[in-house]
Write a protein that holds these residues in place. Structure first.
Motif, short mmCIF file in Angstrom:
data_model
loop_
_atom_site.label_atom_id
_atom_site.label_comp_id
_atom_site.label_asym_id
_atom_site.label_seq_id
_atom_site.Cartn_x
_atom_site.Cartn_y
_atom_site.Cartn_z
N PRO A 343 -28.85 12.50 -10.83
CA PRO A 343 -30.30 12.22 -10.82
C PRO A 343 -30.63 10.77 -10.49
O PRO A 343 -31.60 10.22 -11.01
N PHE A 344 -29.84 10.14 -9.64
CA PHE A 344 -30.00 8.72 -9.35
C PHE A 344 -30.19 8.47 -7.86
O PHE A 344 -29.79 9.29 -7.02
N SER A 345 -30.78 7.33 -7.54
CA SER A 345 -30.95 6.94 -6.14
C SER A 345 -29.88 5.97 -5.69
O SER A 345 -29.61 5.84 -4.50
N LEU A 346 -29.26 5.26 -6.63
CA LEU A 346 -28.32 4.20 -6.26
C LEU A 346 -27.43 3.86 -7.46
O LEU A 346 -27.87 3.94 -8.61
N LEU A 347 -26.19 3.50 -7.17
CA LEU A 347 -25.20 3.13 -8.19
C LEU A 347 -24.83 1.66 -8.04
O LEU A 347 -24.57 1.19 -6.93
N ILE A 348 -24.83 0.95 -9.16
CA ILE A 348 -24.38 -0.44 -9.18
C ILE A 348 -23.19 -0.55 -10.12
O ILE A 348 -23.25 -0.11 -11.27
N LEU A 349 -22.11 -1.12 -9.61
CA LEU A 349 -20.89 -1.30 -10.39
C LEU A 349 -20.58 -2.79 -10.51
O LEU A 349 -20.81 -3.54 -9.57
N ASP A 350 -20.05 -3.19 -11.66
CA ASP A 350 -19.48 -4.54 -11.72
C ASP A 350 -18.05 -4.46 -12.24
O ASP A 350 -17.68 -3.51 -12.92
N ALA A 351 -17.26 -5.46 -11.87
CA ALA A 351 -15.81 -5.39 -12.07
C ALA A 351 -15.37 -5.66 -13.50
O ALA A 351 -14.17 -5.79 -13.74
N ASN A 352 -16.29 -5.74 -14.45
CA ASN A 352 -15.88 -5.84 -15.84
C ASN A 352 -15.17 -4.58 -16.30
O ASN A 352 -14.32 -4.63 -17.19
N LEU A 353 -15.54 -3.43 -15.73
CA LEU A 353 -14.86 -2.19 -16.08
C LEU A 353 -13.54 -2.10 -15.32
O LEU A 353 -13.42 -2.61 -14.20
N PRO A 354 -12.53 -1.44 -15.89
CA PRO A 354 -11.24 -1.32 -15.21
C PRO A 354 -11.38 -0.58 -13.88
O PRO A 354 -12.24 0.29 -13.73
N PRO A 355 -10.51 -0.91 -12.91
CA PRO A 355 -10.62 -0.28 -11.58
C PRO A 355 -10.58 1.24 -11.62
O PRO A 355 -11.31 1.90 -10.88
N GLU A 356 -9.73 1.82 -12.47
CA GLU A 356 -9.65 3.28 -12.50
C GLU A 356 -10.95 3.90 -13.01
O GLU A 356 -11.37 4.98 -12.57
N THR A 357 -11.63 3.19 -13.89
CA THR A 357 -12.92 3.66 -14.40
C THR A 357 -14.00 3.50 -13.33
O THR A 357 -14.85 4.38 -13.15
N LEU A 358 -13.97 2.39 -12.62
CA LEU A 358 -14.92 2.19 -11.52
C LEU A 358 -14.76 3.28 -10.47
O LEU A 358 -15.75 3.82 -9.96
N LEU A 359 -13.52 3.59 -10.13
CA LEU A 359 -13.27 4.62 -9.13
C LEU A 359 -13.74 5.98 -9.62
O LEU A 359 -14.33 6.77 -8.85
N TYR A 360 -13.53 6.26 -10.90
CA TYR A 360 -13.99 7.53 -11.47
C TYR A 360 -15.51 7.65 -11.38
O TYR A 360 -16.05 8.69 -10.97
N ILE A 361 -16.21 6.57 -11.71
CA ILE A 361 -17.67 6.60 -11.66
C ILE A 361 -18.14 6.76 -10.21
O ILE A 361 -19.07 7.53 -9.93
N ARG A 362 -17.49 6.03 -9.30
CA ARG A 362 -17.89 6.12 -7.90
C ARG A 362 -17.70 7.54 -7.37
O ARG A 362 -18.57 8.08 -6.67
N GLU A 363 -16.59 8.16 -7.71
CA GLU A 363 -16.35 9.54 -7.26
C GLU A 363 -17.32 10.51 -7.92
O GLU A 363 -17.71 11.51 -7.31
N ARG A 364 -17.73 10.20 -9.12
CA ARG A 364 -18.68 11.07 -9.82
C ARG A 364 -20.04 11.07 -9.13
O ARG A 364 -20.75 12.08 -9.13
N PHE A 365 -20.40 9.93 -8.54
CA PHE A 365 -21.70 9.81 -7.87
C PHE A 365 -21.52 9.41 -6.40
O PHE A 365 -22.16 8.49 -5.91
N LYS A 366 -20.65 10.09 -5.71
CA LYS A 366 -20.31 9.69 -4.34
C LYS A 366 -21.39 10.04 -3.32
O LYS A 366 -21.30 9.62 -2.16
#
Length: 537
Positions: A343-366
């Protein structure tokens, strides 16, 4: 511009025109006010006119909306009754004729404003009041005739003969007014029907922490105790981006982690008060809320900092999953016709989260664009090294500073031919290398020298006028928020995004706070206009 009866003004920047309030005596204005606006449901021509607008409004919907607000319905709300006849729940509101009841905030799926905007005496306020009632994802249809660009044609225009018509719009002025209320013009038909849409919520996944900032009274002396002021405030890259975006008028859901301690509770409460959705804040048992300690020099630039962010190392995909689900549910509940799976228009990530978690979130909202802030050289390098930089080619926009940009390439500044002072050549080389890794849009911050942006092989430089810096803390976070706001409300205009980000950063730089109390869409647009006048001058 002037006729024998009226005097008009026009903005040379956006094309908005308005009537001088003293063009006619008050008595004459009062006598004629609304004399030409006796709307009648028995008038077949008028009802056909309204039917065409309603039909066009529904053209942009996949199905009918459930709740509608008829803004400027007049003393006889004909359009409201027609909409009710279609089985819709309708609220009629007119500042001149309605009761003092305020329409519900972010409640309606559709807003119609028919032959009313030309009566707005204070368009910025009236647009803000109107669009505030609409949900994220909702549409608004405004019917008002756009003004001729030519002054002579304007003065011969029949629309200005009605003295109750005091505001006249160009398409560009509608785009700016829309941006100021977090809405994008998606169509203007026949020079009289403007269709807007509010973007769906933004999701920000990254760091939140308690900021502790020390500022010396005089010049900073290394290895010494410096008398000064120490301030405590909620911070963190993700949290600051989220608050800035909310202040700019976007609907935001924040996903991050806090400890079960007073600091975590304080951050949650303060962040929610700014309008940011906090359903995605995950409380991690046995961990302390992240803390960031920074020391500034007498000019407001950071001398050094220490971050105690161990809590984020524990944020695995399994831990972040329930936080994402809560954020999704919150965004879906607030929005009109959002996809429950994203239900989102855009995703913003910052590198404070571990890379595997960032990748998981990105794939979740690809399915939506992803913007990324590397945060620091250490964390940028961690992302670059994770599975040979797999995350980088899944990102749409990255905003590092120069040293972070080198870290994303896996190199140190000394590995690049040339001298460290030869930034232009060095930065272009780094931009091309990162672009080759799959990043579509890049913007490297060069501090007081401005930014270098890269899109589709083209490098764009932007250096705003000099300003007196109060504090550099949070400027990068506000840049990202300003850029994504522009991206969502102005469309595909990368240079405008960079200017908007720079303007937001400029507003933060002259504030003592990491998120300026003065941050708003209007302030960003005003800052851009101020800079353009400065450059032209």
């Amino acid at each position: 511009m002037e006729t024998p009866r009226r005097k008009f003004f026009r903005c040379g920047y956006c094309g908005f025109s308005w009537a001088h309030p003293d063009s006619l005596p008050d008595e004459a204005a009062a006598a004629q006010r609304y004399s030409n606006h006796r709307n009648d449901a028995a008038d077949q021509g008028y009802t056909q006119f309204l039917s065409g607008i309603i039909e066009k409004a529904f053209f942009y919907y996949s199905g009918k909306p459930e709740s509608v607000i008829d803004w400027g319905s007049g003393p006889s709300p004909v359009a409201s009754r027609m909409l009710e006849g279609l089985g819709l729940s309708v609220f009629s509101w007119d500042p001149n004729f309605s009761s003092s009841e305020i329409p519900r905030k972010e409640f309606y799926d559709l807003g119609v404003c028919i032959e009313t905007a030309e009566h707005f005496i204070h368009p910025r306020k009236d647009f803000a009041d109107f669009f505030r009632t609409l949900k994220p994802g909702a549409y608004a249809v405004i019917h008002t005739h756009l003004a001729p660009a030519d002054d002579d044609a304007f003065l011969r225009w029949w629309y200005i003969e009605d003295i109750t018509h005091v505001s006249f719009y160009s398409r560009y002025s509608l785009e700016i007014l829309g941006a100021m209320v977090s809405a994008r013009v998606i169509a203007v038909e026949n020079e009289k029907l403007a269709v807007f849409r509010k973007p769906l919520p933004v999701i920000v996944a990254g760091g939140v922490n308690l900021d502790i900032e020390g500022v010396p009274f005089e010049h900073f002396i290394p290895r010494d105790s410096n008398p000064g002021v120490v301030k405590f405030s909620p911070g963190g890259t993700g949290r600051n981006i989220a608050e800035n975006a909310a202040r700019l008028g976007l609907t935001v859901e924040l996903v991050s982690a806090i400890g079960n301690d007073p600091f975590g509770k304080q951050i949650s409460e303060v962040t929610e008060q700014t309008g940011v959705g906090i359903a995605g804040l995950e409380q991690v048992p046995g961990e302390s809320t992240s803390t960031y300690v920074s020391i500034l020099d007498g000019e407001g630039d950071m001398v050094s900092a220490i971050s105690g962010m161990g809590i984020f190392d524990r944020i695995t995909p399994d831990i972040i999953k329930p936080a994402l689900e809560r954020a999704m549910e919150s965004a879906f509940r607030k929005s009109y016709r959002a996809d429950p799976s994203c239900p989102f228009s855009l995703l913003i990530l910052d590198a404070n989260l571990p890379p595997e978690t960032l990748l998981y979130i990105r794939e979740r909202f690809k399915s939506i664009p992803a913007w990324f802030d590397p945060v620091s050289t250490t964390k940028a390098k961690r992302v670059a090294e994770y599975q040979d930089g797999i995350l980088l080619n899944r990102l749409d926009f990255v905003k590092p500073n120069l040293i972070e940009a080198f870290a994303l390439t896996g190199r140190a500044p000394g590995d690049v031919p040339g001298t460290w002072d030869d930034e232009s050549m060095i930065v272009r080389d780094v931009l091309e290398e990162l672009y080759a890794k799959g990043i579509k849009y890049l913007c490297i911050s060069l501090g007081e020298k401005g930014v270098l942006a890269y899109k589709n092989g083209t490098v764009t430089e932007f250096k705003p006028p000099e300003i007196s810096v109060v504090s550099a803390t949070g400027a990068g976070d506000s840049f990202v928020a300003g850029a994504i706001w522009s991206y969502l409300v102005h469309g595909d205009d990368f240079l405008r995004d960079i200017r908007s980000g720079s303007a937001a950063a400029g507003i933060t730089l002259i504030s003592a706070k990491a998120v300026s109390d003065d941050m708003s869409a209007g302030a960003v647009e005003s800052k851009i206009l101020e800079w353009e006048h400065h450059i032209r001058g």
